[in-house]
Design a protein around this motif. Sequence first.
Motif, PDB file in Angstrom:
ATOM      1  N   LEU A   1       0.834  -1.209   0.000  1.00 23.02           N
ATOM      2  CA  LEU A   1       0.000   0.000   0.000  1.00 23.02           C
ATOM      3  C   LEU A   1       0.864   1.252   0.000  1.00 23.02           C
ATOM      4  N   ALA A   2       1.929   1.243   0.802  1.00 22.26           N
ATOM      5  CA  ALA A   2       2.829   2.393   0.835  1.00 22.26           C
ATOM      6  C   ALA A   2       3.521   2.585  -0.508  1.00 22.26           C
ATOM      7  N   HIS A   3       3.837   1.496  -1.207  1.00 23.85           N
ATOM      8  CA  HIS A   3       4.444   1.610  -2.537  1.00 23.85           C
ATOM      9  C   HIS A   3       3.519   2.338  -3.500  1.00 23.85           C
ATOM     10  N   HIS A   4       2.219   2.108  -3.379  1.00 25.09           N
ATOM     11  CA  HIS A   4       1.267   2.774  -4.266  1.00 25.09           C
ATOM     12  C   HIS A   4       1.161   4.267  -3.955  1.00 25.09           C
ATOM     13  N   GLY A   5       1.729   4.689  -2.840  1.00 23.36           N
ATOM     14  CA  GLY A   5       1.724   6.113  -2.512  1.00 23.36           C
ATOM     15  C   GLY A   5       2.877   6.875  -3.144  1.00 23.36           C
ATOM     16  N   ILE A   6       3.806   6.170  -3.804  1.00 27.53           N
ATOM     17  CA  ILE A   6       4.945   6.841  -4.423  1.00 27.53           C
ATOM     18  C   ILE A   6       4.468   7.822  -5.490  1.00 27.53           C
ATOM     19  N   GLY A   7       4.927   9.059  -5.381  1.00 30.91           N
ATOM     20  CA  GLY A   7       4.584  10.080  -6.356  1.00 30.91           C
ATOM     21  C   GLY A   7       3.244  10.739  -6.127  1.00 30.91           C
ATOM     22  N   GLU A   8       2.529  10.337  -5.061  1.00 33.70           N
ATOM     23  CA  GLU A   8       1.211  10.910  -4.809  1.00 33.70           C
ATOM     24  C   GLU A   8       1.300  12.112  -3.872  1.00 33.70           C
ATOM     25  N   ASP A   9       0.236  12.912  -3.885  1.00 35.45           N
ATOM     26  CA  ASP A   9       0.089  14.000  -2.930  1.00 35.45           C
ATOM     27  C   ASP A   9      -0.669  13.492  -1.715  1.00 35.45           C
ATOM     28  N   ALA A  10      -0.475  14.140  -0.579  1.00 35.78           N
ATOM     29  CA  ALA A  10      -1.182  13.742   0.633  1.00 35.78           C
ATOM     30  C   ALA A  10      -2.685  13.831   0.414  1.00 35.78           C
ATOM     31  N   GLY A  11      -3.372  12.764   0.760  1.00 33.93           N
ATOM     32  CA  GLY A  11      -4.824  12.752   0.640  1.00 33.93           C
ATOM     33  C   GLY A  11      -5.336  12.149  -0.648  1.00 33.93           C
ATOM     34  N   VAL A  12      -4.441  11.745  -1.560  1.00 37.20           N
ATOM     35  CA  VAL A  12      -4.857  11.177  -2.853  1.00 37.20           C
ATOM     36  C   VAL A  12      -4.466   9.696  -2.885  1.00 37.20           C
ATOM     37  N   PHE A  13      -5.466   8.834  -3.090  1.00 35.19           N
ATOM     38  CA  PHE A  13      -5.225   7.400  -3.153  1.00 35.19           C
ATOM     39  C   PHE A  13      -5.943   6.811  -4.358  1.00 35.19           C
ATOM     40  N   ARG A  14      -5.439   5.670  -4.804  1.00 36.72           N
ATOM     41  CA  ARG A  14      -6.049   4.858  -5.861  1.00 36.72           C
ATOM     42  C   ARG A  14      -6.070   5.562  -7.210  1.00 36.72           C
ATOM     43  N   ARG A  15      -5.179   6.538  -7.420  1.00 44.22           N
ATOM     44  CA  ARG A  15      -5.110   7.183  -8.723  1.00 44.22           C
ATOM     45  C   ARG A  15      -4.607   6.179  -9.766  1.00 44.22           C
ATOM     46  N   ILE A  16      -5.271   6.118 -10.908  1.00 42.11           N
ATOM     47  CA  ILE A  16      -4.840   5.269 -12.011  1.00 42.11           C
ATOM     48  C   ILE A  16      -4.241   6.173 -13.084  1.00 42.11           C
ATOM     49  N   ARG A  17      -2.948   6.037 -13.301  1.00 44.61           N
ATOM     50  CA  ARG A  17      -2.281   6.862 -14.302  1.00 44.61           C
ATOM     51  C   ARG A  17      -2.352   6.185 -15.668  1.00 44.61           C
ATOM     52  N   ARG A  18      -2.738   6.944 -16.645  1.00 43.86           N
ATOM     53  CA  ARG A  18      -2.811   6.426 -18.006  1.00 43.86           C
ATOM     54  C   ARG A  18      -2.059   7.380 -18.926  1.00 43.86           C
ATOM     55  N   VAL A  19      -1.731   6.888 -20.110  1.00 46.24           N
ATOM     56  CA  VAL A  19      -1.075   7.724 -21.110  1.00 46.24           C
ATOM     57  C   VAL A  19      -1.957   7.766 -22.347  1.00 46.24           C
ATOM     58  N   ARG A  20      -1.865   8.866 -23.064  1.00 44.29           N
ATOM     59  CA  ARG A  20      -2.668   9.005 -24.278  1.00 44.29           C
ATOM     60  C   ARG A  20      -2.264   7.920 -25.282  1.00 44.29           C
ATOM     61  N   GLY A  21      -3.263   7.237 -25.793  1.00 45.40           N
ATOM     62  CA  GLY A  21      -2.999   6.131 -26.708  1.00 45.40           C
ATOM     63  C   GLY A  21      -2.948   4.790 -26.022  1.00 45.40           C
ATOM     64  N   GLY A  22      -2.992   4.793 -24.666  1.00 45.22           N
ATOM     65  CA  GLY A  22      -3.009   3.541 -23.924  1.00 45.22           C
ATOM     66  C   GLY A  22      -1.628   2.955 -23.681  1.00 45.22           C
ATOM     67  N   LEU A  23      -1.606   1.811 -23.001  1.00 41.95           N
ATOM     68  CA  LEU A  23      -0.338   1.158 -22.684  1.00 41.95           C
ATOM     69  C   LEU A  23       0.407   0.711 -23.939  1.00 41.95           C
ATOM     70  N   GLY A  24      -0.353   0.409 -24.996  1.00 44.72           N
ATOM     71  CA  GLY A  24       0.316   0.058 -26.250  1.00 44.72           C
ATOM     72  C   GLY A  24       1.166   1.194 -26.764  1.00 44.72           C
ATOM     73  N   SER A  25       0.696   2.433 -26.559  1.00 45.92           N
ATOM     74  CA  SER A  25       1.475   3.605 -26.966  1.00 45.92           C
ATOM     75  C   SER A  25       2.746   3.722 -26.137  1.00 45.92           C
ATOM     76  N   LEU A  26       2.631   3.446 -24.826  1.00 43.64           N
ATOM     77  CA  LEU A  26       3.817   3.490 -23.965  1.00 43.64           C
ATOM     78  C   LEU A  26       4.836   2.445 -24.404  1.00 43.64           C
ATOM     79  N   VAL A  27       4.375   1.230 -24.686  1.00 45.74           N
ATOM     80  CA  VAL A  27       5.285   0.167 -25.131  1.00 45.74           C
ATOM     81  C   VAL A  27       5.978   0.559 -26.431  1.00 45.74           C
ATOM     82  N   ASN A  28       5.227   1.103 -27.372  1.00 45.05           N
ATOM     83  CA  ASN A  28       5.833   1.520 -28.648  1.00 45.05           C
ATOM     84  C   ASN A  28       6.886   2.600 -28.425  1.00 45.05           C
TER      85      ASN A  28
END
Length: 311
Positions: free
Chosen positions: A219-246
């Motif tokens: 749970l603490a690992h999922h807090g990396i890069g977050e602001d205090a009070g923000v949990f369960r944020r799902i980060r996405r990139v435009r074009g999806g994970l396939g775009s990130l892989v490319n």
Amino acid sequence: MPEPYDWIVLGSEPDGLVTAALLAKAGRRVLLLDGHERAGGAFTTEETFPGFRFDVYPRGTGWLNPALVEALGLSIEPLSGERTAIAPAADGRLLELWTDVERTMASIRCFSEADVGRWIAFSKRVVALSRVLRQMASAAPPGLSGSGPAGLLPLMQLGVDLRRLGQHELAALLRLVPMPVFDLLNEWFETDVLKGTIGAGGVLGLQQGPRSAGTAWLLAHHGIGEDAGVFRRIRRVRGGLGSLVNTLVDAARQNGAEIRLGAAPARIEIRDGQVSGVTLAGGETIAARAAASSLSPRHTFALLDPGVAGA
């Protein structure tokens, strides 16, 4: 006989691609092997219906280290919604978590005034601990065979960072390591729907439940890069994970790494206690001085002869 590669990297999911790109950028001769015909493994984006594309792996990218993005010159456009989680209660009410802390607290207040008062203190604790985890994840580990005083510098820096936490926070960190997320959240909150929504972050990707040891650490690992009070944020990139892989495939190739898809590794060759190459399922053996694997530990060790697996 062809000159051996400096490194062979097994697997083309993002961590394997990043490894290949960084090794190649450092001047190493690198070959990445993957048995699939398309890079990325589960990190792909499929057009399930005409005009609608979905990520096969639904959890987004997770935290992307800004130093890594800069080092590889990645062009990534993040997408992030305002609402991070929604959970229905048995009585029909909804708990909503947002990137806006005030909106999150207003939603929690509908369930418990006491939990509102604990929310910021709890999230500050997790963020403080996650900063240490971020520093640990970014530091190079010392060599197993010893690398002299220089190899101890990352550990010395980590020791300084831990001392800066103070005795109270350091004790909290050490206590957190083996703790079930169930116990951690019971100490802080009284609302089951809140504990369940937050606690899910401690078991994501695991075949374990919230009462399992070590899930508070995740749970603490999922807090990396977050602001205090923000949990369960799902980060996405435009074009999806396939775009990130490319993007990562392009970065690896631009830095000089070779990528062979449809080339399934069958065995990691060991000679005199050192990696000497990788044999493919078709029987071809490719010489290399070292290997790195982004495959699962079970898959990786299955590629080693049991007689030399400890080498």
